[in-house]
Enzyme design. Structure first.
Site, PDB file in Angstrom:
ATOM      1  N   ASP A 280       0.832  -1.208   0.000  1.00  0.00           N
ATOM      2  CA  ASP A 280       0.000   0.000   0.000  1.00  0.00           C
ATOM      3  C   ASP A 280       0.870   1.263   0.000  1.00  0.00           C
ATOM      4  O   ASP A 280       1.686   1.462   0.903  1.00  0.00           O
ATOM      5  CB  ASP A 280      -0.871  -0.067   1.269  1.00  0.00           C
ATOM      6  CG  ASP A 280      -2.020   0.908   1.253  1.00  0.00           C
ATOM      7  OD1 ASP A 280      -1.989   1.841   0.441  1.00  0.00           O
ATOM      8  OD2 ASP A 280      -2.935   0.724   2.064  1.00  0.00           O
ATOM      9  N   ASP A 340     -10.582   4.149  -1.103  1.00  0.00           N
ATOM     10  CA  ASP A 340     -11.186   3.090  -0.282  1.00  0.00           C
ATOM     11  C   ASP A 340     -12.709   3.014  -0.399  1.00  0.00           C
ATOM     12  O   ASP A 340     -13.399   4.023  -0.461  1.00  0.00           O
ATOM     13  CB  ASP A 340     -10.840   3.313   1.191  1.00  0.00           C
ATOM     14  CG  ASP A 340      -9.375   3.037   1.473  1.00  0.00           C
ATOM     15  OD1 ASP A 340      -8.612   2.847   0.509  1.00  0.00           O
ATOM     16  OD2 ASP A 340      -9.008   3.002   2.650  1.00  0.00           O
TER      17      ASP A 340
HETATM   18  C1  GLA Z   1      -5.434   2.118   2.838  1.00  0.00           C
HETATM   19  C2  GLA Z   1      -5.976   0.983   1.985  1.00  0.00           C
HETATM   20  C3  GLA Z   1      -6.989   0.197   2.790  1.00  0.00           C
HETATM   21  C4  GLA Z   1      -6.325  -0.353   4.043  1.00  0.00           C
HETATM   22  C5  GLA Z   1      -5.727   0.793   4.846  1.00  0.00           C
HETATM   23  C6  GLA Z   1      -4.892   0.286   6.009  1.00  0.00           C
HETATM   24  O1  GLA Z   1      -6.420   3.044   3.159  1.00  0.00           O
HETATM   25  O2  GLA Z   1      -6.551   1.480   0.811  1.00  0.00           O
HETATM   26  O3  GLA Z   1      -7.514  -0.863   2.017  1.00  0.00           O
HETATM   27  O4  GLA Z   1      -5.350  -1.278   3.678  1.00  0.00           O
HETATM   28  O5  GLA Z   1      -4.888   1.606   4.041  1.00  0.00           O
HETATM   29  O6  GLA Z   1      -4.308   1.311   6.731  1.00  0.00           O
END
Ligand code: GLA
Length: 523
Positions: A280, A340
């Site tokens: 990520d 997200d």
């Molecule tokens: C980002 C990702 C999420 C999750 C969070 C964890 O927002 O897009 O899917 O993994 O980080 O902190």
């Protein structure tokens, strides 16, 4: 005793003598106060780099900030490096010890106190104060040593020939995760029949990370006392274990990321028996330019290959820089296409219907567009909406990564997640992603070509009232329809029904609902 008094006295004398502005014959006595001249305070200088951090979401986490400020008169320019972005300061004003500026759509205010910058961080909840210290007089970002590979195309790893299926901890549990929860989820994946229909990967998201040992080895935190034992347990259930990290120094929740430890972390993951890595972007903007993103992902891609262990590689950088055009080259098996998801109709439907862009043609076995994990079963989506969510994801050839509490889910949720006919559309071996065919007001028709000439057709109603959708087979390039199956009702059209729908089919669809068909025809 005598010696101590003497040395204290000597120290006082020395100090007094060193201060040119003191009276020539000072007398250190309680009865004669020393009168210090008033020196006008110089206006504090905000120029330079300020660095600080606030606690992250877990015990061993924190979020780092840099404020890089240039000052001309009362105007401030420069940029801010937050845990998720580098943003230029658009308007900044200094007034005495106060500073106000906006950067990246956020408003900041700060005050200089005791040589520290007390910054009010813009936050949705209660305001947060960050104490930043002056780490450079020059307005430059903190130096970092970056070593990135020359861009190349990695050989395909041959994993995820159909979109990965499994479960991930983030949507429901955020950072409140531990060894016990993961074991219970493993048990539940088996008991609920989810494993049997294909949900194989049990993925631990952000919040498992601890600190590094002195030789740099990344450890799990106290909630995960023994990752190898946990992975043995998950494997003993016939499941696979996934984990999460970031190319930046910190993860999105502020835990340790893999920056400059890529090979070492990949080896650690492999030694633990990890089968899937979600990687990520998070704090990477603090150390990389956007133009270095592909190389940063390639670096971990190469590190995973070097372990010799088959590890599915999931890129999470929210669809930036047309990731679908280079995701496979860095070894990626899937890549997020948006920001997200959350468990609301608005967000889920916007991501699924409107934000997938023109990426469909890049999907293929071992390389998938990822519109984010499922919210089916999380409070916020009703049953109709959950069926729409699953149907859309199946038409999009999306990874099906459940994100609810599968230990306690209602039978209706389980039936939605475990619908094998919908899963078969998602997992179709041809690996072609579907797309919208037409849109009439708030109704939409989507289709996905399947193996052996079948077609999946989704009839959607995005409105809050029932609506009729009419599909003309010819519009989808279908001529003689031989077989129609409603995969949510598990019903095949009878011969009589078939003759009634030879050219077209009309159906009333519930608010936010769907009818998902699998059609065989002679073209
Ligand atoms: C980002 C990702 C999420 C999750 C969070 C964890 O927002 O897009 O899917 O993994 O980080 O902190």
């Amino acid at each position: 005793m005598f010696r101590i008094s003497l040395s204290v006295f000597a120290l006082i004398s020395l100090n007094l003598v060193g201060c040119a502005w003191l009276p020539s014959q000072p007398s250190v006595s309680a009865s004669v106060p020393i009168v210090l001249p008033v020196v006008p305070a110089a206006a504090p200088s905000f120029r330079g780099r300020w660095e600080g951090s606030i606690p992250g979401r877990g015990k061993e986490s924190h979020q780092d900030y840099q404020f890089v400020l240039d000052v001309a008169g009362d105007k401030v320019s420069g940029f801010v490096i937050t845990p998720s972005e580098v943003a230029s300061i658009s308007t900044g004003i200094v007034s005495g010890v106060d500073l106000k500026f906006s950067a990246g759509r956020r408003e900041y205010s700060a005050q200089m106190k005791d040589h520290q910058l007390h910054v009010n961080l813009p936050a949705r909840g209660k305001p947060q104060i960050l104490l930043a210290t002056h780490t450079s007089a020059e307005p430059v970002r903190a130096p970092v040593t970056v070593s990135l590979p020359v861009l190349r195309t990695l050989p395909a790893n041959g994993l995820a020939t159909t979109p990965p299926m499994g479960w991930n901890s983030w949507n429901k549990f955020r950072v409140s995760i531990n060894d016990k929860l993961v074991r219970e989820i493993a048990d539940a994946l088996v008991e609920t029949g989810m494993k049997k229909v294909g949900y194989i990967y049990l993925n631990i998201d952000d919040g498992w990370e601890g600190e590094r040992t002195t030789d740099g080895t990344l450890q799990s935190n106290a909630n995960f006392p023994n990752m190898k034992a946990l992975s043995d347990y998950v494997h003993s259930k016939g499941l696979k274990l996934g984990i999460y990290s970031s190319p930046g120094p910190r993860t999105c929740a502020g835990f340790e990321g893999s920056f400059n430890h890529e090979e070492q972390d990949a080896r650690t993951f492999a030694a633990w028996g990890i089968d899937y890595l979600k990687y990520d972007w998070c704090s990477a903007p603090a150390v990389y330019e956007k133009s270095q993103m592909r190389a940063a992902y390639q670096k971990m891609g190469e590190a995973l290959v070097a372990t010799g262990r088959p590890i599915v590689y999931s890129l999470c950088q929210y669809g930036m820089l047309d990731v679908e055009t280079w995701g496979p080259a860095v070894g990626g098996n899937l890549w997020r296409t948006t920001g997200d998801i959350n468990a609301t109709w608005e967000r889920m439907s916007a991501i699924g219907f409107d934000q997938q862009g023109e990426r469909a043609r890049f999907a293929a076995p071992s390389q998938w567009n990822d519109p984010d994990m499922l919210e089916v079963g999380n409070p916020g989506l009703n049953e109709e909406e959950s069926r729409t969510h699953m149907s859309l994801w199946a038409l999009l050839a999306a990874p099906l990564i459940a994100g609810n509490d599968v230990r306690t889910m209602a039978p209706a949720t389980r039936d939605i997640l475990n619908n094998e006919e919908v899963i078969a559309i998602d997992q179709d071996p041809a690996g072609k992603q579907g797309a919208r065919v037409s849109k009439t007001g708030l109704t939409e028709i989507w289709s996905r070509p399947l193996d052996k000439g079948d077609v999946a057709i989704g009839l959607f109603n995005r409105s809050a009232n029932p609506a009729t959708v009419n599909v003309k087979w010819a519009d989808l390039g279908l001529s003689k329809v031989r077989k129609v199956r409603d995969v949510w009702k598990h019903e095949i059209f009878t011969q009589v029904q078939l003759t009634q729908v030879q050219d077209q089919y009309s159906v009333v669809i519930a608010p936010h609902g769907v009818v998902l068909l699998r059609v065989s025809s002679s073209r």
